[in-house]
Design a protein around this motif. Structure first.
Motif, PDB file in Angstrom:
ATOM      1  N   ILE A  95      31.084  37.708  33.285  1.00 37.31           N
ATOM      2  CA  ILE A  95      31.855  38.523  34.224  1.00 37.31           C
ATOM      3  C   ILE A  95      33.330  38.259  33.878  1.00 37.31           C
ATOM      4  CG2 ILE A  95      32.773  39.223  36.526  1.00 37.31           C
ATOM      5  CD1 ILE A  95      29.928  38.455  37.525  1.00 37.31           C
ATOM      6  N   PHE A  96      34.264  39.039  33.137  1.00 40.04           N
ATOM      7  CA  PHE A  96      35.261  38.901  32.562  1.00 40.04           C
ATOM      8  C   PHE A  96      36.686  38.988  33.493  1.00 40.04           C
ATOM      9  CE2 PHE A  96      33.394  38.180  28.796  1.00 40.04           C
ATOM     10  CZ  PHE A  96      32.428  39.362  28.453  1.00 40.04           C
ATOM     11  N   TYR A  97      36.832  37.922  34.106  1.00 41.40           N
ATOM     12  CA  TYR A  97      38.050  37.795  34.956  1.00 41.40           C
ATOM     13  C   TYR A  97      38.111  36.151  35.496  1.00 41.40           C
ATOM     14  CZ  TYR A  97      35.329  37.014  39.091  1.00 41.40           C
ATOM     15  OH  TYR A  97      34.658  36.606  40.378  1.00 41.40           O
ATOM     16  N   TYR A 156      36.975  45.631  31.940  1.00 41.80           N
ATOM     17  CA  TYR A 156      36.888  44.939  33.059  1.00 41.80           C
ATOM     18  C   TYR A 156      38.134  44.476  33.742  1.00 41.80           C
ATOM     19  CZ  TYR A 156      32.353  43.761  31.005  1.00 41.80           C
ATOM     20  OH  TYR A 156      30.902  43.657  30.588  1.00 41.80           O
ATOM     21  N   SER A 181      40.847  43.618  36.375  1.00 42.89           N
ATOM     22  CA  SER A 181      40.893  42.813  37.620  1.00 42.89           C
ATOM     23  C   SER A 181      42.501  42.727  37.886  1.00 42.89           C
ATOM     24  CB  SER A 181      40.261  41.423  37.238  1.00 42.89           C
ATOM     25  OG  SER A 181      41.005  40.770  36.162  1.00 42.89           O
ATOM     26  N   TYR A 190      37.566  42.465  40.846  1.00 40.67           N
ATOM     27  CA  TYR A 190      37.338  42.178  39.347  1.00 40.67           C
ATOM     28  C   TYR A 190      36.091  43.105  38.958  1.00 40.67           C
ATOM     29  CZ  TYR A 190      32.951  39.930  41.672  1.00 40.67           C
ATOM     30  OH  TYR A 190      31.932  39.571  42.445  1.00 40.67           O
ATOM     31  N   HIS A 198      40.410  43.109  29.651  1.00 45.03           N
ATOM     32  CA  HIS A 198      39.707  42.410  28.553  1.00 45.03           C
ATOM     33  C   HIS A 198      39.884  43.172  27.487  1.00 45.03           C
ATOM     34  CE1 HIS A 198      36.024  40.787  26.511  1.00 45.03           C
ATOM     35  NE2 HIS A 198      37.046  39.831  26.515  1.00 45.03           N
TER      36      HIS A 198
END
Lengths: 122, 110
Positions: free
Chosen positions: A106-108, B34, B36, B51, B93
């Protein structure tokens, strides 16, 4: 308690080097990616770079502004990530935060340290 | 060069709804980036809000929600409160292990 604590900040002359540390506790450090993010006084957040976990072969990536000058490493046995900064300029003066990239692809960034201040000045 | 765009400032009335956006200078924001969102008060580290586009981080009130609106990511704050007044950042990202933050939005509640 999940926690990240940065250390190693300080005053350095232009052209000099400094190494920041990020000590992790309260979670399985080896399974997480670790990011470095910086913020100059009165400015926004800037992503600096990241090191992945062993499951992704400790891959590193960097922002263009620091690539070739900064290097991220980690010691899973010490639950610590590092940011080696070389060839520092006044533009690198900032608060440097380390942040966790949670496991699971999960990219954060989900956990943040309080930051370490780096001042580059003669 | 990839630039992530955010409104520099946004005003909302107490109790009102604020929708902050996060776009790209070239291209669209999709869930594959992604998106966030992070909240930051002066002198404090960022706090993670949202997120993977619309998933709330632990402990974040449901007044905060994320979505894709058109070609941008969006953070919606409903029932704005005085202590929501601070800076909000998105990050995307971009692939190849590269993340890019937006310039941030300073939210005023008045």
């Amino acid at each position: 308690e999940v926690q990240l604590v940065e250390s190693g900040g300080g005053l350095v002359q232009p052209g000099g080097s400094l190494k920041l540390s990020c000590a992790a506790s309260g979670f399985t450090f080896s399974g997480s990616a670790m990011h470095w993010v910086r913020q100059a006084s009165g400015k926004g957040l800037e992503w600096v770079g990241r090191i992945s976990s062993i499951s992704n072969n400790y891959a590193t990536s960097y922002a263009a502004s620091v690539k070739g000058r900064f290097a991220i490493s980690r010691d899973d046995s010490e639950n610590t990530a590092y940011l080696q900064m070389n060839g520092l300029t006044t533009e690198d003066t900032a608060v440097y935060y380390c942040a966790r990239g949670p496991p699971g692809g999960i990219f954060y960034m989900d956990v943040w340290g309080k930051g370490a201040t780096v001042t580059v000045s003669s | 060069q990839t630039v992530v765009t955010q409104e520099p400032s946004f005003s909302v009335s107490p109790g009102g709804t604020a929708t902050l956006t996060c776009g790209l200078n070239s291209g669209s924001v999709s869930p594959t980036k992604y998106p966030s969102w992070y909240q930051q008060t002066p002198g404090q580290p960022p706090r993670t809000l949202i997120y993977s586009t619309n998933r709330r981080s632990s402990g974040v009130p449901d007044r905060f929600s994320g979505s894709i609106l058109g070609n941008k990511a969006a953070l919606t704050i409903t029932g704005a409160q005085a202590d929501d007044e601070c800076d909000y950042y998105c990050v995307l990202h971009m692939g190849s292990g590269i993340w890019v933050f937006g310039g941030g939005t300073k939210l005023t509640v008045l």
